[in-house]
Design a protein around this motif. Sequence first.
Motif, PDB file in Angstrom:
ATOM      1  N   UNK A 203      96.879  30.572 -52.113  1.00  0.00           N
ATOM      2  CA  UNK A 203      97.606  30.293 -53.350  1.00  0.00           C
ATOM      3  C   UNK A 203      97.986  31.621 -54.004  1.00  0.00           C
ATOM      4  N   UNK A 204      99.242  31.764 -54.348  1.00  0.00           N
ATOM      5  CA  UNK A 204      99.703  32.900 -55.141  1.00  0.00           C
ATOM      6  C   UNK A 204      99.965  32.378 -56.536  1.00  0.00           C
ATOM      7  N   UNK A 205      99.386  33.004 -57.554  1.00  0.00           N
ATOM      8  CA  UNK A 205      99.580  32.505 -58.922  1.00  0.00           C
ATOM      9  C   UNK A 205      99.945  33.650 -59.864  1.00  0.00           C
ATOM     10  N   UNK A 206     100.310  33.266 -61.093  1.00  0.00           N
ATOM     11  CA  UNK A 206     100.644  34.249 -62.132  1.00  0.00           C
ATOM     12  C   UNK A 206     101.813  35.152 -61.709  1.00  0.00           C
ATOM     13  N   UNK A 207     102.836  34.526 -61.128  1.00  0.00           N
ATOM     14  CA  UNK A 207     104.017  35.298 -60.722  1.00  0.00           C
ATOM     15  C   UNK A 207     105.279  34.812 -61.409  1.00  0.00           C
ATOM     16  N   UNK A 208     106.345  35.609 -61.290  1.00  0.00           N
ATOM     17  CA  UNK A 208     107.687  35.184 -61.719  1.00  0.00           C
ATOM     18  C   UNK A 208     108.406  34.812 -60.424  1.00  0.00           C
ATOM     19  N   UNK A 209     108.374  33.555 -60.067  1.00  0.00           N
ATOM     20  CA  UNK A 209     108.899  33.181 -58.755  1.00  0.00           C
ATOM     21  C   UNK A 209     110.333  32.683 -58.888  1.00  0.00           C
TER      22      UNK A 209
ATOM     23  N   UNK B  13     109.268  29.292 -60.908  1.00  0.00           N
ATOM     24  CA  UNK B  13     107.920  28.754 -60.833  1.00  0.00           C
ATOM     25  C   UNK B  13     106.934  29.884 -61.100  1.00  0.00           C
ATOM     26  N   UNK B  14     105.653  29.501 -61.262  1.00  0.00           N
ATOM     27  CA  UNK B  14     104.604  30.504 -61.510  1.00  0.00           C
ATOM     28  C   UNK B  14     103.709  30.692 -60.290  1.00  0.00           C
ATOM     29  N   UNK B  15     103.629  29.647 -59.467  1.00  0.00           N
ATOM     30  CA  UNK B  15     102.635  29.695 -58.384  1.00  0.00           C
ATOM     31  C   UNK B  15     103.150  28.962 -57.155  1.00  0.00           C
TER      32      UNK B  15
ATOM     33  N   UNK C 100      99.253  37.449 -58.766  1.00  0.00           N
ATOM     34  CA  UNK C 100     100.444  38.305 -58.618  1.00  0.00           C
ATOM     35  C   UNK C 100     100.633  39.258 -59.793  1.00  0.00           C
ATOM     36  N   UNK C 101      99.837  39.110 -60.839  1.00  0.00           N
ATOM     37  CA  UNK C 101      99.929  40.024 -61.976  1.00  0.00           C
ATOM     38  C   UNK C 101     101.302  40.037 -62.629  1.00  0.00           C
ATOM     39  N   UNK C 102     101.958  38.890 -62.633  1.00  0.00           N
ATOM     40  CA  UNK C 102     103.258  38.784 -63.298  1.00  0.00           C
ATOM     41  C   UNK C 102     104.433  39.308 -62.483  1.00  0.00           C
TER      42      UNK C 102
END
Length: 559
Positions: A37-43, A53-55, A85-87
Amino acid sequence: MTPSSDDASSLGRRGFLRSASAFTLLPSLGTTKADLVLSNGQIVTMDPAQPRARAVAVAGGRFLAVGDDADVLNLATARTVKVDLGGRTVVPGFIDAHSHPASSGYKHLKQVDCDLRSIDAIVAALRERAARTKRGDWVLGFKYDDTKTTEGRWLRRDDLDKVSSDHPVLVEHRGGHTAYVNSMALALAGVSEATADPAGGRFERDPGTRRLTGRAAETAVEAFEKLIPSGLTRDERREGVKLISQMMARTGVTSVHDAYGTPDDLQAYQDARDSGELSLRVYCSVGQMHLPAMLAAGVRTGLGDEWVRVGFVKATCDGSISERTARLRDPYVGRPDDRGILILPEAALYEKLQPAHAADWQIGVHANGDEAIDILLRVYERLQRERPRRDPRFRIEHCTMIDASLVARIKALGAIPTPFSTYVYYHGEKMREYGAERLERMFALRTLLDAGIRPTQASDYPPGPFEPMMALQSEVTRTDMKGTVWGASQRITVEEALRVGTLHGAYASYEERQKGSIEAGKLADLVVLGRDPLKEPASSLVSIPIQRTMVGGRWVFEA
Ligand SMILES: [Zn+2]
């Protein structure tokens, strides 16, 4: 290791749910357990149903879910790898829809990289190679670019005679359509002042003395090429593919369309894939001289899997943009008698392509100049008239110089242009030979997109650099490295450039259901960027660092 493609293909067959909600999950996977899972991103997904999306969750090499942090993290188990992902900004993996990965990989392995800033430096690098090359063996160079050297003139046989008189020397131009040889190579090939130019090619002569300059263009290069032993073992070819696929992965490229493949190249890609050394997906075209063998084996476009797939059949109609040999309707600026070179006239082109069309191959033909594109469109129109196919996706490789009537015919055929993505930025100094007016209809993404056509991104590497961030800057700014603007009317937005470089590349290989966007069910190919291209000043897009590249759920590059 290569991710299991069994999981991936069975999943693809079952299809997936599309949803307009903020969270999409793939229920048909049979599991809701995420590998990653990749989270906390600007996707930036490029999925119109859910643009941001965020994750994301990944399972079996595909996207399992795309959405908000909380929803996607819910799919994690004790065994799920979690990455914050640190944003950072994430985009789909880039698709380079026309380049020459295998052959350039072999060259990086075996030849002198002549991307140097002076003829003296090139001669020195070749001399160094000659010193450790057996007498009589060829010394070969590639990526030479006349306009990037301080001398600002073509390489001459006298320069290359300084490299060696005991070795034949051949240096290929970055554009790949001209070569420069020394006196020993001319002698070995039996080419002298008395030799006539071959059809579709030329041995350049000094305008005053008529002495051969050592420059050979288009089909004339074959006189030397046929003397050069390939000298590559099967292992070396696999090594070359590994090398170039690592080079491209570092820049965010996750898929390539090899624009002139051979049976050896197909084998090299497959060998690299089997040994876990292929870090990008390859849609491998087949040069038209290999078509009879392919037809005899019952092979056609589409055979293969998500890693290595047989692509289109490839032919060439005219010369090159970077070497100024493309076939134009009107002469080059400053050379009133020169309209470039036509390699295959209409009748010959039709004859070569008709069997491919009849056998349901996708076809891609190199056509740069407006006259060449006109000829190619006539051939495609005739093929469709004689034997209509539902979705042939004819490709126009490069499709550099267009006008309104050509655009209307491209649209009517549903054909796919693959214009050079990095030429304005990287090859700006060559553009003046086309003139300001024609630049407004070259690499004409604005016009093509407005017409509802799906152009791709394409480096043509080695001729153009393959870095996707350079492609974005080139397409968005239409400004070269020195700040000169070429064809400002063809500027597109960053968002459009991202779509051209992802979804449109997938469409060009009939894989738009498999990749090109970050949505549940598609192959897990993505890039983590150091900065957000949608917020970056257009003039510094090229400097955005690539932090990580993922192909099929596996990190193939980490900064
Ligand atoms: Zn090419």
